[in-house]
Design a protein around this motif. Structure first.
Motif, short mmCIF file in Angstrom:
data_model
loop_
_atom_site.label_atom_id
_atom_site.label_comp_id
_atom_site.label_asym_id
_atom_site.label_seq_id
_atom_site.Cartn_x
_atom_site.Cartn_y
_atom_site.Cartn_z
N TRP B 205 67.78 -100.46 38.00
CA TRP B 205 67.26 -99.56 36.98
C TRP B 205 67.09 -98.15 37.54
O TRP B 205 67.35 -97.16 36.86
N GLN B 206 66.65 -98.05 38.79
CA GLN B 206 66.54 -96.72 39.40
C GLN B 206 67.90 -96.04 39.47
O GLN B 206 68.02 -94.84 39.24
N ILE B 207 68.92 -96.82 39.78
CA ILE B 207 70.27 -96.25 39.83
C ILE B 207 70.67 -95.74 38.45
O ILE B 207 71.16 -94.62 38.31
N VAL B 208 70.43 -96.57 37.43
CA VAL B 208 70.80 -96.16 36.07
C VAL B 208 70.02 -94.91 35.66
O VAL B 208 70.59 -93.93 35.20
N TRP B 209 68.72 -94.94 35.86
CA TRP B 209 67.84 -93.90 35.33
C TRP B 209 67.99 -92.59 36.08
O TRP B 209 67.99 -91.52 35.50
N LYS B 210 68.09 -92.69 37.42
CA LYS B 210 68.06 -91.46 38.21
C LYS B 210 69.45 -90.94 38.57
O LYS B 210 69.58 -89.79 38.96
N VAL B 211 70.46 -91.79 38.51
CA VAL B 211 71.78 -91.34 38.95
C VAL B 211 72.80 -91.38 37.81
O VAL B 211 73.41 -90.37 37.46
N VAL B 212 72.97 -92.57 37.21
CA VAL B 212 74.07 -92.74 36.26
C VAL B 212 73.83 -91.95 34.97
O VAL B 212 74.71 -91.22 34.52
N LEU B 213 72.63 -92.08 34.39
CA LEU B 213 72.38 -91.39 33.13
C LEU B 213 72.49 -89.86 33.27
O LEU B 213 73.17 -89.22 32.46
N PRO B 214 71.86 -89.26 34.28
CA PRO B 214 72.05 -87.80 34.42
C PRO B 214 73.52 -87.42 34.60
O PRO B 214 73.97 -86.42 34.04
N ALA B 215 74.27 -88.23 35.34
CA ALA B 215 75.67 -87.89 35.58
C ALA B 215 76.49 -88.04 34.31
O ALA B 215 77.49 -87.35 34.11
N ALA B 216 76.09 -88.96 33.42
CA ALA B 216 76.87 -89.22 32.21
C ALA B 216 76.32 -88.47 31.00
O ALA B 216 76.79 -88.66 29.89
N LYS B 217 75.35 -87.61 31.24
CA LYS B 217 74.60 -86.97 30.16
C LYS B 217 75.49 -86.39 29.07
O LYS B 217 75.34 -86.70 27.88
#
Lengths: 257, 308
Positions: B205-217
């Motif tokens: 979840w940390q990966i999704v929330w802090k890395v993937v979502l910002p990158a895919a914004k």
């Protein structure tokens, strides 16, 4: 733990990618506080071995491991082990620099923030963490005025140093490096190697390299692997001058590989 | 020694046209015609709509009354053409639809792209794509026959054809396409980012929330915008589920009428060339402009990602 007990110890380590066996009964003891280089021809299993030590290999669903790995005396394959905790103490640097697409500052603080227990620390404290990590990798003076810029805008050399710096706030005991200089030019390689010597002592560094000259320059001990087996392990100077195994000699002298 | 073997055979005549040449030329012409005709059709539609619509805009349009009045009475004497209620109808239904669709589709996309594995993921992807293929009249049917009695019973209101009904239906309709596009945006985030974060001991979840979502914004914003465009232009399901009465909604249980539904319902009953006929085309222009703007924005955002 005794002072010179091994930082990393593997015992009869076997690893299979599906049906394919990549490591055969690897017994290795890496001494703390020094730089140990893993050398050997492509496909000999050195990267695989490195990626076992923080269990990042398991991202691939079809990997099976038998045997034991202890890091700082702790069995990291024990049943109750939490991967997040294991990886907190074992930093990894990859072949291609892979900073996160975030500002430089947030890259350095990433590990610190995800592992922080308790309330958010004050900004001044975060600034101190960022500065000390960047100083340790000799990057502070180059980037101190652009901490809010995206880390991906840095040069490859700076990115790779940043990738090392971001591990330091977690105070890891072991740093694993998978050919950290292979994407860099000779000048950048030299500065990264100098930085590794600076870090030596505070951290146990295990580094995979393809580059014989680099292994010779930048390591205290060398491990030679071939076809998934550990062939020879000894002080770098001895191995390059008087290798015990004829296969090591052949590889070092460039007869294959 | 006999004649030396010919090392450099004489080349064929440089202007020879073989079969491959002819095939190449004809395919080029065929593809060109296909490509050009799409543009011609779009321009044709645009010209047709504007020709009729501009007749009204430059003839009897009173801008203040057109946008400011809720009185849509094209058949009274004298007729009044106020579209405020229609705009409010479309906006309320689309807005509610997005409130429902955005969390659901982003959640589904995150689950499919980051958490689901192997079979589960494949089955889910196929199911989502099947959902996207349900015809809108079927959704309208569900609104009319399933949701309507459900709302009447659950909330004790006299009519169940309302903002709530059509918003839910429209949300369910827009969710699959939004899910698919959002999932593509998440998949486009390089795996090295995840690996880097994982090696530092980040949880999934940390990966999704802090890395993937910002990158895919940006990709996720584009997905939402395309969903909005879909909702805005949808006609049949909204016509069937919204109650189709001209009304400024004050609660989700009010019936409303959408711009699109108005055109669909009234165009067949007007005499060609009349003001009523033309004002419907003006509504068409309005819809055209808004959906075009939404799609263009989404497209520009998606292009922005590619450049990086």
């Amino acid at each position: 733990m005794a002072k010179d007990a091994p930082a990393i110890r593997t015992e009869r380590l076997n690893l299979y990618y599906g049906e394919f066996q990549a490591l055969f009964d690897v017994d290795l003891a890496v001494k703390p506080g020094i730089i140990t280089a893993l050398i050997g021809p492509s496909g000999c299993g050195k990267t695989t071995l490195l990626r076992c030590v923080n269990r990042i290999n398991e991202r691939l669903g079809y990997v099976r491991t038998t045997g034991r790995i202890e890091v700082m005396g702790e069995d990291i394959y024990a049943p109750g082990v939490e991967l997040a905790q294991v990886r907190k103490h074992i930093g990894m640097v990859f072949q291609r620099p892979n900073p996160l697409p975030l500002p430089i500052r947030d890259n350095i603080l990433f590990g610190h923030r995800i592992h922080r227990e308790g309330p958010r620390v004050r900004r001044a404290e975060e600034d101190r963490i960022v500065e000390s990590a960047l100083r340790e990798v000799l990057l502070w003076d180059t980037v101190k005025d652009r901490l809010d810029r995206k880390a991906t805008s840095l040069s490859l050399e700076e990115q790779q140093k940043l990738c090392i710096a971001r591990l330091l706030p977690l105070k890891p005991k072991v740093l694993l490096m998978d050919e950290p200089c292979s994407a860099l030019d000779p000048k950048a390689t030299q500065t990264v190697e100098e930085m590794l010597w600076e870090l030596r002592g505070a951290y146990t560094i295990l580094i995979v390299t393809h580059n014989m000259a680099q292994a010779r320059r930048a390591s205290d001990e060398c491990v030679f692997m071939l076809m998934g087996k550990l062939i020879e392990h000894g002080p770098t100077d001895d191995m390059f001058v008087t290798p015990r195994d004829s296969r090591t000699a052949d590889y070092i002298e460039g007869r294959y590989g | 020694m006999g004649a030396a073997p010919e090392i450099h055979p004489r080349p064929a005549a440089a202007d020879r046209r073989d079969l491959a040449w002819w095939v190449d030329k004809s395919v080029a012409i065929l593809v060109f015609t296909g490509g050009i005709s799409a543009i011609v059709f779009i321009l044709g539609i645009f010209v047709f709509i504007t020709k009729e619509g501009f007749g009204f805009i430059f003839g009897s349009l009173d801008i203040g009354g057109f946008f400011g009045s809720t009185k849509w009475r094209p058949t009274s004497t004298p007729p009044t053409y106020g579209i405020l209620a229609l705009l409010a109808g479309t906006a309320s239904v689309t807005g509610l639809a997005m409130l429902i669709a955005v969390p659901f589709s982003l959640g589904a996309a995150i689950y499919i792209a980051e958490f689901a594995k192997g079979k589960t993921r494949e089955v889910l992807k196929v199911l989502v794509e099947m959902l996207a293929a349900i015809p809108s009249v079927v959704w309208g049917f569900i609104g009319l026959m399933v949701m309507n009695p459900l709302i009447i019973n659950a909330f004790d209101v006299p009519v169940g054809l309302c903002v709530l009904n059509s918003g839910v239906i429209l949300g369910l309709m827009a969710a699959p396409i939004m899910t698919t596009i959002a999932e593509d945006a998440l998949k486009a985030v390089p795996d090295t980012y995840r690996e880097a974060a994982e090696a530092m001991g980040a949880t999934r979840w940390q990966i999704v929330w802090k890395v993937v979502l910002p990158a895919a914004k940006t990709g996720l914003v584009a997905a939402v915008l395309l969903g909005v465009g879909r909702g805005f232009g949808e006609t049949m399901a909204v016509l069937m589920a919204s109650g189709h009465s001209v009304n400024l909604p004050t609660s989700v249980f009010d019936s409303v009428r959408a711009l699109t539904a108005t055109i669909a319902a009234e165009l067949g009953e007007t005499s060609v060339g009349s003001d009523h006929y033309r004002v419907l085309f003006t509504l068409g222009i309005l819809l055209f402009v808004v959906t075009f703007a939404i799609n263009l924005t989404a497209d520009l955002i998606v292009r922005g990602i590619r450049k990086k």
